[in-house]
Design an enzyme around this catalytic site. Structure first.
Site, PDB file in Angstrom:
ATOM      1  N   PRO A   2       0.789  -1.233   0.000  1.00  0.00           N
ATOM      2  CA  PRO A   2       0.000   0.000   0.000  1.00  0.00           C
ATOM      3  C   PRO A   2       0.820   1.280   0.000  1.00  0.00           C
ATOM      4  O   PRO A   2       1.311   1.721   1.029  1.00  0.00           O
ATOM      5  CB  PRO A   2      -0.818  -0.087   1.286  1.00  0.00           C
ATOM      6  N   GLU A   3       0.930   1.895  -1.136  1.00  0.00           N
ATOM      7  CA  GLU A   3       1.318   3.298  -1.196  1.00  0.00           C
ATOM      8  C   GLU A   3       0.015   4.038  -1.468  1.00  0.00           C
ATOM      9  O   GLU A   3      -1.057   3.424  -1.568  1.00  0.00           O
ATOM     10  CB  GLU A   3       2.361   3.535  -2.292  1.00  0.00           C
ATOM     11  N   HIS A 101      -4.349 -14.533   8.851  1.00  0.00           N
ATOM     12  CA  HIS A 101      -4.085 -13.094   8.932  1.00  0.00           C
ATOM     13  C   HIS A 101      -5.282 -12.219   8.591  1.00  0.00           C
ATOM     14  O   HIS A 101      -5.123 -11.028   8.348  1.00  0.00           O
ATOM     15  CB  HIS A 101      -2.881 -12.677   8.082  1.00  0.00           C
ATOM     16  N   ARG A 162      16.249  22.934   6.569  1.00  0.00           N
ATOM     17  CA  ARG A 162      16.271  21.498   6.859  1.00  0.00           C
ATOM     18  C   ARG A 162      17.449  20.823   6.174  1.00  0.00           C
ATOM     19  O   ARG A 162      17.553  20.819   4.964  1.00  0.00           O
ATOM     20  CB  ARG A 162      14.945  20.870   6.400  1.00  0.00           C
TER      21      ARG A 162
END
Length: 281
Positions: A2-3, A101, A162
């Site tokens: 999952p992206e 699962h 940053r």
DNA sequence: CAACGGACCTGCCTGC
DNA sequence: TGCAGGCAGGTCCGTT
């Protein structure tokens, strides 16, 4: 698996099966996910599913009370579901055999069943009984990558002081949500920026290019997810529909599609990061 | 604040 | 064939 595009595809895939549908029962088979799954979700039985939406990689499912009189239609809460590294949601029927699962099951009166499956258990299932956007997991998130609020100026402004690598910076959900390890490498390749470069050393024009490529690549991947929507509920494992599009991710040692040089893999922020040493500087 | 490492888990692949 | 070791698409949290 999952992206962001997979999460979006999941939302679109389950929505037509559950919106407006009434829950018959909710069962937690394995409460030990990233955080304990609250018992309270089992009390959603008898409620009706409202909107199915998404914020970052969190799948949000509004659930409303149907029961008596006064409270009718009142929100019972919003389910917050994250798929972690290995999670998936699938639509099946309530007599489909449980798989190893499968950790939670949402059964509906019409026989549809939504199952949460997650071998590594890095995901979560939570219930917010208040305004979900105020939930601790959601309230501090940066803009959606495909929204107008996200652009090169945003990236440039926040990155000035940053020194963290630009790849870590764009994967930081306080800066922008939904850019995972694959798409971070891919976007930086398209923008010609090495993943290890300090965020503060990416100039305004490069920030513009980077933001544009993030939007283009995520947008394309979502569209391709859309093409697999039809058989989404039956699909097993990762669809692999974007693997042919990858320019650098997972290609270390192979030839860059632009210049032919060898793709490198370097660990940055404990994650594999792929880049072309010639095309990216 | 920002940066970094650790933590949470199982499955799959590689190499000895 | 078995087994140890490494690696995996996420992200929060505690420590420096």
């Amino acid at each position: 698996m999952p992206e962001l595009p997979e999460v979006e595809t999941t939302c679109r895939g389950i929505e037509p099966h559950i919106t407006g549908n009434d829950l018959q029962s909710v069962s937690v088979l394995q409460p030990s996910l990233r955080w304990p799954v609250p018992d309270s979700i089992e009390k959603l039985a008898g409620c009706r599913v409202g909107r199915v939406w998404r914020r970052a990689k969190y799948i949000l499912i509004d659930v409303n009370r149907l029961t008596s009189n006064r409270s009718k239609g009142a929100p019972a809460g919003t389910l917050i579901i994250h798929l972690g590294m290995s999670g998936s949601l699938r639509i099946c029927s309530n007599n489909t055999e449980l798989r190893k699962h499968d950790h939670a099951e949402f059964r509906f009166h019409n026989g549809v069943c939504l199952r949460y499956h997650d071998p590594r258990r890095f995901g979560c299932i939570l219930l917010s009984e208040q305004d979900v956007s105020e939930h601790a997991l959601l309230s501090k998130l940066g803009p959606e990558p495909l929204s107008e609020a996200f652009d090169g100026k945003h990236l440039h402004r926040l990155s000035r002081k940053r020194k963290t690598p630009i790849k870590n910076f764009i994967m930081d959900s306080h800066i922008v949500v939904g850019v995972g390890n694959i798409y971070a490498s891919e976007s930086l390749f398209s923008a010609g920026i090495r993943p290890g470069r300090s965020a503060s050393r990416v100039n305004a024009a490069q920030c513009d290019a980077l933001a544009a490529h993030i939007k283009r690549i995520l947008g394309n991947a979502i569209e391709m997810g859309g093409t697999t929507l039809r058989d989404f509920v039956n699909s097993e494992g990762s669809p692999g529909y974007f693997s042919q599009q990858l320019q650098v991710y997972g290609r270390s040692g192979e030839a860059c599609r632009e210049c032919g040089d060898g793709i490198k893999n370097k660990v940055i922020g404990q994650r594999s990061s792929f880049y072309c040493p010639t095309c990216q500087s």
